[in-house]
Design an enzyme around this catalytic site. Structure first.
Site, PDB file in Angstrom:
ATOM      1  N   ASP A   1      15.795  29.021   2.295  1.00  0.00           N
ATOM      2  CA  ASP A   1      14.287  28.487   1.639  1.00  0.00           C
ATOM      3  C   ASP A   1      14.032  28.849   0.365  1.00  0.00           C
ATOM      4  OD1 ASP A   1      11.985  26.768   2.178  1.00  0.00           O
ATOM      5  OD2 ASP A   1      11.129  28.461   3.092  1.00  0.00           O
TER       6      ASP A   1
ATOM      7  N   HIS B   1      18.135  23.057  -5.718  1.00  0.00           N
ATOM      8  CA  HIS B   1      19.037  22.832  -4.533  1.00  0.00           C
ATOM      9  C   HIS B   1      20.711  23.185  -4.999  1.00  0.00           C
ATOM     10  CE1 HIS B   1      15.830  21.572  -2.198  1.00  0.00           C
ATOM     11  NE2 HIS B   1      15.588  20.479  -2.750  1.00  0.00           N
TER      12      HIS B   1
ATOM     13  N   THR C   1      16.624  17.518  10.459  1.00  0.00           N
ATOM     14  CA  THR C   1      16.507  16.599  10.831  1.00  0.00           C
ATOM     15  C   THR C   1      15.089  16.164  10.226  1.00  0.00           C
ATOM     16  OG1 THR C   1      15.333  17.595  12.801  1.00  0.00           O
ATOM     17  CG2 THR C   1      17.483  16.438  13.101  1.00  0.00           C
TER      18      THR C   1
ATOM     19  N   LEU D   1      36.144  34.347   7.682  1.00  0.00           N
ATOM     20  CA  LEU D   1      34.722  34.246   7.847  1.00  0.00           C
ATOM     21  C   LEU D   1      34.396  33.010   8.948  1.00  0.00           C
ATOM     22  CD1 LEU D   1      31.607  35.039   7.894  1.00  0.00           C
ATOM     23  CD2 LEU D   1      31.667  33.577   5.595  1.00  0.00           C
TER      24      LEU D   1
ATOM     25  N   ARG E   1      15.140  34.600   6.906  1.00  0.00           N
ATOM     26  CA  ARG E   1      14.668  33.528   6.008  1.00  0.00           C
ATOM     27  C   ARG E   1      14.111  33.885   4.641  1.00  0.00           C
ATOM     28  NH1 ARG E   1      11.011  28.238   8.161  1.00  0.00           N
ATOM     29  NH2 ARG E   1      10.835  27.423   6.216  1.00  0.00           N
TER      30      ARG E   1
ATOM     31  N   SER F   1      11.254  26.816  12.001  1.00  0.00           N
ATOM     32  CA  SER F   1      11.453  25.424  11.592  1.00  0.00           C
ATOM     33  C   SER F   1      12.527  24.891  12.538  1.00  0.00           C
ATOM     34  CB  SER F   1      11.795  25.425  10.141  1.00  0.00           C
ATOM     35  OG  SER F   1      10.779  26.045   9.366  1.00  0.00           O
TER      36      SER F   1
END
Length: 238
Positions: free
Chosen positions: A12, A29, A58, A123, A180, A188
């Site tokens: 976030d 982003h 979604t 990983l 978060r 969320s």
């Protein structure tokens, strides 16, 4: 330091980070995607075996079309990069969520990435794309109902283990630690079933600024908690 086996992260703050620098949200982003690569490497070096990140929910379809289009373009490019990264770092990649809403070329790249990395031993990296926990659980229940109608089992046979086998995360251990970033204090619609016994860690740091040092802080906080039974599985089985 006791390193959690599975860490889940809600990525976030990309947009707010970019805004703070006088840049467009899409720049945030893009930088956030680059940071995912760095944290994957850091997590593996710290001894984390599973890392699951919330990339596109979604609910994200409700964002402005220009931002969604930019995110889809970024996702296309990231799939290419991740294919190379997975091969270089022996990383096994799996996408959770309903990918059928994505454009066919993105679906194809996801399937290619999963197939190419399925036997890697480093990983275990899960990317949540078009993922929502409620959607996941409804899809799981529909599949279960269909199999029940076919006579594969009767309602009395339904257990937690059976239900979990229908989730996107089947065969993946539940997270020990959820992180978060960016100061929000909510889940969320993320991994609601899987987080039943998970420790939560919230930080004001925006995702593009989240470093290995910040990850270590989260793990240290995890270690300071009173895990009476030693971990997720132990607590669940009491």
């Amino acid at each position: 330091m006791n390193v959690p086996q599975h860490v889940a992260i809600i990525l976030d703050g990309n947009g707010r980070w970019a805004k703070g620098k006088g840049m467009p949200r899409n720049y945030g982003h893009a930088q956030g995607a680059k940071n995912v690569e760095r944290i994957c490497e850091d997590a593996y070096r710290l001894g984390i075996k599973y890392l699951t990140v919330y990339a596109f929910s979604t609910e994200n379809w409700d964002r402005p079309k220009s931002e969604v289009d930019a995110l889809m373009k970024l996702l296309r490019n990231y799939m290419k990069t991740c294919l190379k990264t997975a091969a270089q770092n022996d990383m096994k990649v799996r996408v959770i969520g309903n990918i059928t809403r994505l454009d066919q070329d993105i679906q194809d790249r996801i399937l290619e990435l999963q197939e190419a990395s399925k036997n890697n031993g480093g990983l275990n990296f899960q990317i949540a794309i078009n993922y929502g926990s409620r959607d996941e659980m409804i899809r799981a229940m529909r599949k279960m109902a269909a199999d029940c109608v076919k006579g594969n089992f009767v309602p009395e046979d339904i257990t937690e283990s059976l239900y979990e086998s229908y989730l996107d995360t089947c065969d993946i251990p539940d997270p020990d630690l959820l992180i978060r970033t960016s100061g929000e204090l909510r889940l969320s619609n993320y991994l609601l079933w899987q987080l039943a016994y998970t420790e939560f860690y919230f930080t004001d740091v925006h995702w593009p600024d989240f470093t290995k040092e910040e990850l270590v802080k989260a793990i240290e906080q995890y270690n300071s908690r009173d895990r009476r039974y030693g971990g997720v599985k132990e607590e669940r089985n009491v």
